[in-house]
Design a protein around this motif. Structure first.
Motif, mmCIF file in Angstrom:
data_model
loop_
_atom_site.group_PDB
_atom_site.id
_atom_site.type_symbol
_atom_site.label_atom_id
_atom_site.label_comp_id
_atom_site.label_asym_id
_atom_site.label_seq_id
_atom_site.Cartn_x
_atom_site.Cartn_y
_atom_site.Cartn_z
ATOM 1 N N GLN A 151 0.832 -1.204 0.000
ATOM 2 C CA GLN A 151 0.000 0.000 0.000
ATOM 3 C C GLN A 151 0.867 1.255 0.000
ATOM 4 O OE1 GLN A 151 -2.610 -0.366 3.357
ATOM 5 N NE2 GLN A 151 -3.896 -1.949 2.400
ATOM 6 N N LEU A 152 1.943 1.214 0.723
ATOM 7 C CA LEU A 152 2.838 2.383 0.784
ATOM 8 C C LEU A 152 3.493 2.629 -0.574
ATOM 9 C CD1 LEU A 152 4.242 4.609 2.351
ATOM 10 C CD2 LEU A 152 5.978 2.924 3.080
ATOM 11 N N ARG A 153 3.888 1.550 -1.263
ATOM 12 C CA ARG A 153 4.508 1.726 -2.584
ATOM 13 C C ARG A 153 3.494 2.300 -3.580
ATOM 14 N NH1 ARG A 153 6.948 -3.283 -1.382
ATOM 15 N NH2 ARG A 153 5.391 -4.398 -2.684
ATOM 16 N N ASN A 154 2.278 1.780 -3.537
ATOM 17 C CA ASN A 154 1.244 2.276 -4.456
ATOM 18 C C ASN A 154 0.914 3.739 -4.182
ATOM 19 O OD1 ASN A 154 1.072 -0.208 -5.687
ATOM 20 N ND2 ASN A 154 -0.659 -0.908 -4.427
ATOM 21 N N SER A 194 -3.147 10.172 1.165
ATOM 22 C CA SER A 194 -3.098 8.713 1.011
ATOM 23 C C SER A 194 -1.689 8.182 1.260
ATOM 24 C CB SER A 194 -3.571 8.318 -0.401
ATOM 25 O OG SER A 194 -4.925 8.663 -0.600
ATOM 26 N N ALA A 195 -0.692 8.889 0.780
ATOM 27 C CA ALA A 195 0.701 8.467 0.985
ATOM 28 C C ALA A 195 1.080 8.554 2.462
ATOM 29 C CB ALA A 195 1.627 9.327 0.138
ATOM 30 N N GLU A 196 0.648 9.618 3.115
ATOM 31 C CA GLU A 196 0.952 9.763 4.540
ATOM 32 C C GLU A 196 0.267 8.677 5.346
ATOM 33 O OE1 GLU A 196 0.557 13.109 8.116
ATOM 34 O OE2 GLU A 196 -0.076 13.578 6.071
ATOM 35 N N SER A 197 -0.988 8.371 5.040
ATOM 36 C CA SER A 197 -1.727 7.323 5.746
ATOM 37 C C SER A 197 -1.089 5.955 5.534
ATOM 38 C CB SER A 197 -3.177 7.304 5.273
ATOM 39 O OG SER A 197 -3.897 6.268 5.899
ATOM 40 N N ALA A 198 -0.628 5.687 4.314
ATOM 41 C CA ALA A 198 0.031 4.417 4.010
ATOM 42 C C ALA A 198 1.343 4.280 4.784
ATOM 43 C CB ALA A 198 0.271 4.297 2.514
ATOM 44 N N GLN A 199 2.071 5.395 4.919
ATOM 45 C CA GLN A 199 3.333 5.386 5.662
ATOM 46 C C GLN A 199 3.083 5.069 7.141
ATOM 47 O OE1 GLN A 199 6.627 5.983 4.346
ATOM 48 N NE2 GLN A 199 7.033 5.031 6.349
ATOM 49 N N THR A 248 1.435 6.875 -6.751
ATOM 50 C CA THR A 248 0.323 7.755 -7.104
ATOM 51 C C THR A 248 0.671 9.198 -6.775
ATOM 52 O OG1 THR A 248 -1.276 5.987 -6.682
ATOM 53 C CG2 THR A 248 -2.106 8.259 -6.657
ATOM 54 N N LEU A 249 1.297 9.424 -5.655
ATOM 55 C CA LEU A 249 1.672 10.787 -5.272
ATOM 56 C C LEU A 249 2.680 11.353 -6.269
ATOM 57 C CD1 LEU A 249 1.615 13.178 -3.335
ATOM 58 C CD2 LEU A 249 3.367 11.999 -1.943
ATOM 59 N N ALA A 250 3.631 10.544 -6.704
ATOM 60 C CA ALA A 250 4.645 11.030 -7.662
ATOM 61 C C ALA A 250 3.997 11.424 -8.993
ATOM 62 C CB ALA A 250 5.703 9.945 -7.876
ATOM 63 N N ARG A 251 3.077 10.594 -9.491
ATOM 64 C CA ARG A 251 2.410 10.928 -10.752
ATOM 65 C C ARG A 251 1.546 12.178 -10.610
ATOM 66 N NH1 ARG A 251 1.438 5.342 -10.739
ATOM 67 N NH2 ARG A 251 -0.743 5.714 -10.105
ATOM 68 N N THR A 252 0.844 12.281 -9.484
ATOM 69 C CA THR A 252 -0.035 13.439 -9.269
ATOM 70 C C THR A 252 0.775 14.720 -9.205
ATOM 71 O OG1 THR A 252 -1.597 12.035 -8.083
ATOM 72 C CG2 THR A 252 -1.810 14.406 -7.769
#
Length: 375
Positions: free
Chosen positions: A114-117, A145-150, A121-125
């Motif tokens: 989940q963290l990798r995904n 979403s990236a912070e929550s996954a981390q 997604t954050l990088a593309r956005t």
């Protein structure tokens, strides 16, 4: 004429013999008075301390003792100790394979995906946002979403690392392992006793006392411990406040700084304080008599023995504490006589010796006078 001289000489001899007989035989002897009063010794009460000790039985045990249990359940994969081994604090004792660890590993793997995904997604956005093809709201959602996954990954990894640490059971203290409660491939839980470790740096003795003894003990009081003819000095380190339901006594512990030669579980004899009276009025124990359980003494007052009741305290083999009934100036009769009674005329020992010496001197003087007269 010669017959008359003989008669005169015989008369003189007869008179001399009569004088000698009168002096030696017929002269009345001087009357010697015999002392009938009992002779007594006396002493004033003194101020002193009385300290009483008693012997008790106790058990030697380590001051520090730890029961080792696992923090997770599972199968025992490895054991690195035996009963009787000495271990250091932090030393690994056994390793456990826990099913929960497998579950946590799966959670860590899922959180990592989940963290990798979320990171991708954050990088593309961010790239689209830079070219003007993504809105502020899209970027904000990707960042959340990236912070929550981390956070999810960090939490899962922390739980896994903690459980992984729990699979290795370490010694909490340094000491001697008394027993081992597990075998290889045993399935254990968090209630299983793996082993018991006794700290060997400091030993103590545990013993029970009555309420009376407890009231006279204080932390720091000295105790003497004896075993097989060897004595050890210790001091009280802990006083119980409740009665032990098994023994009916109060538990007391005493530290033994120099305990070489003693081992855990050994039974020893202790000498501890039983009672004490400090700066107390004391009299010789032999001076005390009893009348129906009531203690009393005889006082010397103007040549008479006076029975006086006292309130007694503690006593040892020689001295008794007097709580009331006497003054420091009282002359207590300390010598025993079956002729002593209340109101009995008595004679002080010093006075009796003086009278005896005077009587002997008078007798000697009389004998000398008799011999002089005889001559």
């Amino acid at each position: 004429m010669k017959g008359k001289k003989k008669w005169i000489v015989g008369l003189v001899v007869l008179i001399l013999v009569a004088v000698i007989v009168y002096i030696r035989v017929l002269k009345p002897e001087e009357t010697v008075e015999i002392e009938t009063r009992p002779t007594v010794a006396v002493a004033n009460p003194q101020i002193g301390d009385i300290v009483l000790y008693t012997d008790l039985t106790g058990t030697v045990e380590p001051q520090s003792k730890a029961t080792v249990q696992a923090k997770i359940g599972g199968e025992v994969l490895e054991i690195f100790f035996q009963a009787g081994d000495y271990v250091e604090a932090g030393q690994v004792l056994c390793r456990i394979d826990s099913d929960s660890l497998t579950t946590l590993q799966l959670q860590v793997d899922a959180a990592a995906v989940q963290l990798r995904n979320a990171s991708s997604t954050l990088a593309r956005t961010r790239a689209l946002y830079a070219d003007g093809f993504a809105s502020d709201q899209s970027l904000e959602q990707a960042e959340d979403s990236a912070e929550s996954a981390q956070i999810s990954y960090d939490s899962a990894k922390t739980q896994y690392d903690l459980q992984l640490e729990y699979t290795q059971v370490a010694a909490p203290i340094s000491g001697l392992i008394e027993d081992r409660g597990i075998e290889l491939h045993d399935h254990i839980s968090t209630d299983t006793e793996i082993c018991v470790i006794s700290g060997q740096e400091q030993l103590q003795v545990n013993f029970g006392v009555t309420e009376r003894i407890l009231g006279n003990l204080s932390v720091g009081d000295a105790v003497i411990v004896a075993k097989s003819g060897t004595t050890y000095e210790g001091y009280v380190s802990e006083l119980g406040t409740k009665v032990n339901s098994t023994s009916g006594l109060y538990d007391v512990k005493a530290l033994l700084p120099g305990s070489s030669g003693l081992t855990n579980g050994m039974r020893v004899t202790l000498t501890v304080l039983l009672d004490r009276a400090e700066a107390a009025m004391t009299i010789p124990l032999d001076a005390v008599n009893y009348d129906d359980g009531t203690p009393f003494v005889y006082l010397y007052q103007d040549g008479t023995a006076v029975k006086t009741e006292i309130e007694s305290g503690i006593y040892d083999s020689e001295t008794m504490e007097v709580l009331s009934g006497l003054g420091m100036e009282d002359m207590v009769i300390t010598s025993w006589s079956n002729e002593l009674a209340d109101g009995q005329d008595v004679l002080l020992a010093d006075t009796a010796n003086s009278d005896t010496e005077n009587a002997a001197a008078d007798t000697a003087s009389g004998e000398n006078d008799g011999k002089g007269n005889a001559e």
